[in-house]
Design a protein around this motif. Structure first.
Motif, mmCIF file in Angstrom:
data_model
loop_
_atom_site.group_PDB
_atom_site.id
_atom_site.type_symbol
_atom_site.label_atom_id
_atom_site.label_comp_id
_atom_site.label_asym_id
_atom_site.label_seq_id
_atom_site.Cartn_x
_atom_site.Cartn_y
_atom_site.Cartn_z
ATOM 1 N N ILE A 100 -46.145 51.315 78.361
ATOM 2 C CA ILE A 100 -46.936 52.147 77.442
ATOM 3 C C ILE A 100 -48.054 52.864 78.216
ATOM 4 O O ILE A 100 -48.320 54.039 77.985
ATOM 5 N N LYS A 101 -48.666 52.149 79.175
ATOM 6 C CA LYS A 101 -49.690 52.780 80.018
ATOM 7 C C LYS A 101 -49.085 53.964 80.783
ATOM 8 O O LYS A 101 -49.677 55.029 80.876
ATOM 9 N N LEU A 102 -47.878 53.734 81.327
ATOM 10 C CA LEU A 102 -47.216 54.767 82.114
ATOM 11 C C LEU A 102 -46.786 55.946 81.235
ATOM 12 O O LEU A 102 -46.879 57.105 81.644
ATOM 13 N N LEU A 103 -46.352 55.627 80.017
ATOM 14 C CA LEU A 103 -45.986 56.679 79.067
ATOM 15 C C LEU A 103 -47.213 57.559 78.801
ATOM 16 O O LEU A 103 -47.104 58.787 78.747
ATOM 17 N N GLY A 104 -48.364 56.932 78.671
ATOM 18 C CA GLY A 104 -49.610 57.671 78.478
ATOM 19 C C GLY A 104 -49.835 58.652 79.617
ATOM 20 O O GLY A 104 -50.169 59.826 79.395
ATOM 21 N N LYS A 105 -49.610 58.184 80.837
ATOM 22 C CA LYS A 105 -49.787 59.054 82.014
ATOM 23 C C LYS A 105 -48.790 60.206 81.989
ATOM 24 O O LYS A 105 -49.135 61.350 82.255
ATOM 25 N N ALA A 106 -47.534 59.857 81.676
ATOM 26 C CA ALA A 106 -46.486 60.884 81.652
ATOM 27 C C ALA A 106 -46.824 61.948 80.607
ATOM 28 O O ALA A 106 -46.734 63.150 80.884
ATOM 29 N N LEU A 107 -47.247 61.519 79.418
ATOM 30 C CA LEU A 107 -47.525 62.478 78.342
ATOM 31 C C LEU A 107 -48.720 63.374 78.686
ATOM 32 O O LEU A 107 -48.711 64.566 78.384
ATOM 33 N N SER A 108 -49.717 62.799 79.350
ATOM 34 C CA SER A 108 -50.885 63.630 79.665
ATOM 35 C C SER A 108 -50.581 64.615 80.805
ATOM 36 O O SER A 108 -51.352 65.525 81.056
ATOM 37 N N SER A 109 -49.428 64.452 81.453
ATOM 38 C CA SER A 109 -49.046 65.381 82.521
ATOM 39 C C SER A 109 -48.263 66.588 81.989
ATOM 40 O O SER A 109 -47.870 67.458 82.763
ATOM 41 N N ILE A 110 -48.025 66.630 80.695
ATOM 42 C CA ILE A 110 -47.082 67.642 80.164
ATOM 43 C C ILE A 110 -47.507 69.081 80.493
ATOM 44 O O ILE A 110 -48.675 69.431 80.387
ATOM 45 N N SER A 111 -46.511 69.862 80.917
ATOM 46 C CA SER A 111 -46.733 71.276 81.236
ATOM 47 C C SER A 111 -45.639 72.098 80.550
ATOM 48 O O SER A 111 -44.589 71.561 80.209
ATOM 49 N N GLU B 16 -44.206 79.804 79.961
ATOM 50 C CA GLU B 16 -45.086 80.682 79.195
ATOM 51 C C GLU B 16 -44.840 80.636 77.687
ATOM 52 O O GLU B 16 -45.781 80.533 76.909
ATOM 53 N N ASN B 17 -43.580 80.689 77.272
ATOM 54 C CA ASN B 17 -43.316 80.704 75.821
ATOM 55 C C ASN B 17 -42.985 79.321 75.266
ATOM 56 O O ASN B 17 -42.439 79.194 74.188
ATOM 57 N N LYS B 18 -43.307 78.298 76.034
ATOM 58 C CA LYS B 18 -43.159 76.895 75.599
ATOM 59 C C LYS B 18 -41.721 76.524 75.194
ATOM 60 O O LYS B 18 -41.494 75.750 74.271
ATOM 61 N N THR B 19 -40.763 77.115 75.906
ATOM 62 C CA THR B 19 -39.370 76.731 75.678
ATOM 63 C C THR B 19 -38.923 75.655 76.667
ATOM 64 O O THR B 19 -37.912 75.005 76.475
ATOM 65 N N ILE B 20 -39.697 75.521 77.759
ATOM 66 C CA ILE B 20 -39.429 74.444 78.718
ATOM 67 C C ILE B 20 -40.686 73.584 78.821
ATOM 68 O O ILE B 20 -41.795 74.109 78.943
ATOM 69 N N ALA B 21 -40.490 72.277 78.709
ATOM 70 C CA ALA B 21 -41.616 71.348 78.873
ATOM 71 C C ALA B 21 -41.234 70.337 79.932
ATOM 72 O O ALA B 21 -40.064 69.968 80.036
ATOM 73 N N TRP B 22 -42.193 69.908 80.741
ATOM 74 C CA TRP B 22 -41.865 68.887 81.727
ATOM 75 C C TRP B 22 -43.017 67.901 81.951
ATOM 76 O O TRP B 22 -44.178 68.239 81.751
ATOM 77 N N LEU B 23 -42.618 66.704 82.306
ATOM 78 C CA LEU B 23 -43.553 65.620 82.598
ATOM 79 C C LEU B 23 -43.387 65.254 84.067
ATOM 80 O O LEU B 23 -42.297 65.388 84.623
ATOM 81 N N THR B 24 -44.456 64.806 84.694
ATOM 82 C CA THR B 24 -44.341 64.371 86.088
ATOM 83 C C THR B 24 -45.005 63.009 86.271
ATOM 84 O O THR B 24 -46.049 62.736 85.677
ATOM 85 N N LEU B 25 -44.359 62.173 87.068
ATOM 86 C CA LEU B 25 -44.949 60.882 87.433
ATOM 87 C C LEU B 25 -44.889 60.734 88.942
ATOM 88 O O LEU B 25 -43.857 61.000 89.548
ATOM 89 N N LYS B 26 -45.991 60.297 89.515
ATOM 90 C CA LYS B 26 -46.022 60.075 90.974
ATOM 91 C C LYS B 26 -45.552 58.669 91.283
ATOM 92 O O LYS B 26 -45.569 57.789 90.421
ATOM 93 N N GLU B 27 -45.166 58.475 92.514
ATOM 94 C CA GLU B 27 -44.698 57.146 92.915
ATOM 95 C C GLU B 27 -45.789 56.097 92.719
ATOM 96 O O GLU B 27 -45.519 54.989 92.293
ATOM 97 N N LEU C 111 -38.181 65.424 82.969
ATOM 98 C CA LEU C 111 -39.118 64.457 83.534
ATOM 99 C C LEU C 111 -38.850 64.398 85.036
ATOM 100 O O LEU C 111 -37.713 64.171 85.458
ATOM 101 N N PHE C 112 -39.889 64.611 85.821
ATOM 102 C CA PHE C 112 -39.786 64.485 87.276
ATOM 103 C C PHE C 112 -40.493 63.206 87.682
ATOM 104 O O PHE C 112 -41.655 63.017 87.312
ATOM 105 N N TYR C 113 -39.805 62.342 88.383
ATOM 106 C CA TYR C 113 -40.522 61.174 88.900
ATOM 107 C C TYR C 113 -40.204 60.899 90.359
ATOM 108 O O TYR C 113 -39.077 60.940 90.795
#
Ligand SMILES: [Mn+2]
Length: 327
Positions: free
Chosen positions: A210-221, A224-235, A266-268
């Motif tokens: 759940i902590k990690l999900l929080g990090k992933a969600l706060s990384s959301i990008s 321009e027209n919000k048709t692609i969304a992505w999350l990133t997590l670092k090692e 999701l990129f991890y």
């Protein structure tokens, strides 16, 4: 159409079977193995289940006899000589069995593949594959029914239900058909309690996840027209959370909860590169997108692993490619 008669023949003609499944096994992978195990056991066969990974903690309840073993060459290589048939479940390309690949390639065992992905199981001698199925376990269900092997009881209904439930996203994904619901109905009649299975699979989440999900969600990008969304997590994020890679599987689905989003990713980051999970809406083929980066999967859900590239630099390349698939 799957030739169940042929599958029956192969089983009848042999006595010993190794079952395996893909890296980072999900409920369809483990559920299909356990269902197949019960099926073969009832036909008095000798069975071993050997996987690349350990069974994730939330799926251990399916393996009540503790039969699934993590592959250890020193201990298991001899089985790939002694046993007659290897059945690969829920995978269509041999690299998905990871550390078992070489052993399986070199073994003289009869190679059987049972799967519902789009690719063609070309590594196997016999492929029982159909991408119209919601899950591999639903194929096994149909096999039991069409060959009249035995009555579906609670023991075998539980792993099949767990597999169908998760591979259909709790009965909402595209491949969820009236037939899928009829299968589910029959599994309930056999004694499955949906609430119990749901609770075991979705409601024993670890704190770190759940902590990690929080990090992933706060990384959301977004594009321009919000048709692609992505999350990133670092090692380092993954290390700190102290969880298995399989635990981050569902994170990408949050991107698809946004109404404008058509492709979610999701990129991890890993030690030697990074992984990407892809999701899409409608007929946008993220399996094709993933295959441009050495991966594959389903029309609306796919994955790929990119080795030897810096994630932060390479995300732009994948995003630009994803844009092509929007039209
Ligand atoms: Mn599956």
């Amino acid at each position: 159409m799957i030739d169940f008669e042929l599958l029956r023949k192969i089983i009848d003609q042999h006595n010993s079977f190794i079952l395996t499944t893909h890296v980072n096994p999900d409920a369809d992978a483990i559920g299909s193995e356990i269902a197949m195990y019960y099926l073969l056991k009832r036909m008095n066969k000798k069975i071993a289940i050997i996987n690349h990974n350990q069974t994730p903690y939330y799926l251990k309840f399916l393996d009540t006899e503790n039969i699934i073993k993590k592959f250890n060459p020193a201990e298991h290589n001899k089985l790939f000589v002694e046993y007659e048939v290897i059945i690969s479940l829920d995978l269509s390309t041999i690299d998905r069995i990871a550390s078992l690949e070489e052993t399986v390639r070199e073994s003289k065992m009869v190679k059987v593949c049972i799967d519902h992905h789009d690719e063609n199981c070309s590594f196997s001698d016999y492929a029982f594959c159909d991408s119209e199925y919601s899950s591999t376990a639903e194929i096994i269900f149909d096999f039991i029914k069409s060959e009249n092997l035995f009555r579906i009881d609670k023991e075998i209904a539980i792993p099949i239900y767990a597999a169908v439930m998760t591979d259909t996203g709790s009965f909402v994904y595209e491949k969820t058909s009236p037939k899928t619901h009829r299968v589910a109905a029959e599994l309930l009649e056999a004694g499955v309690v949906p609430r119990d299975i749901y609770k075991k699979i979705y409601e024993q989440v670890k704190y770190g996840r759940i902590k990690l999900l929080g990090k992933a969600l706060s990384s959301i990008s977004f594009n321009e027209n919000k048709t692609i969304a992505w999350l990133t997590l670092k090692e380092s994020d993954l290390q700190e959370a102290d969880i298995d890679e399989t635990d981050i599987d569902g994170f990408v689905n949050y991107t698809m909860k946004i109404d404008s989003v058509k492709i979610g990713m999701l990129f991890y980051e890993l030690k030697d590169g990074f992984k990407v999970s892809y999701r899409s809406r409608g007929d946008i083929p993220v399996n094709k997108l993933a295959s441009e980066f050495g991966g594959g999967g389903h029309l609306n859900a796919a994955g790929s692993k990119i080795v030897g590239k810096e994630m932060i630099d390479y995300i732009r390349v994948i995003l630009n490619t994803a844009e092509k698939y929007l039209n």
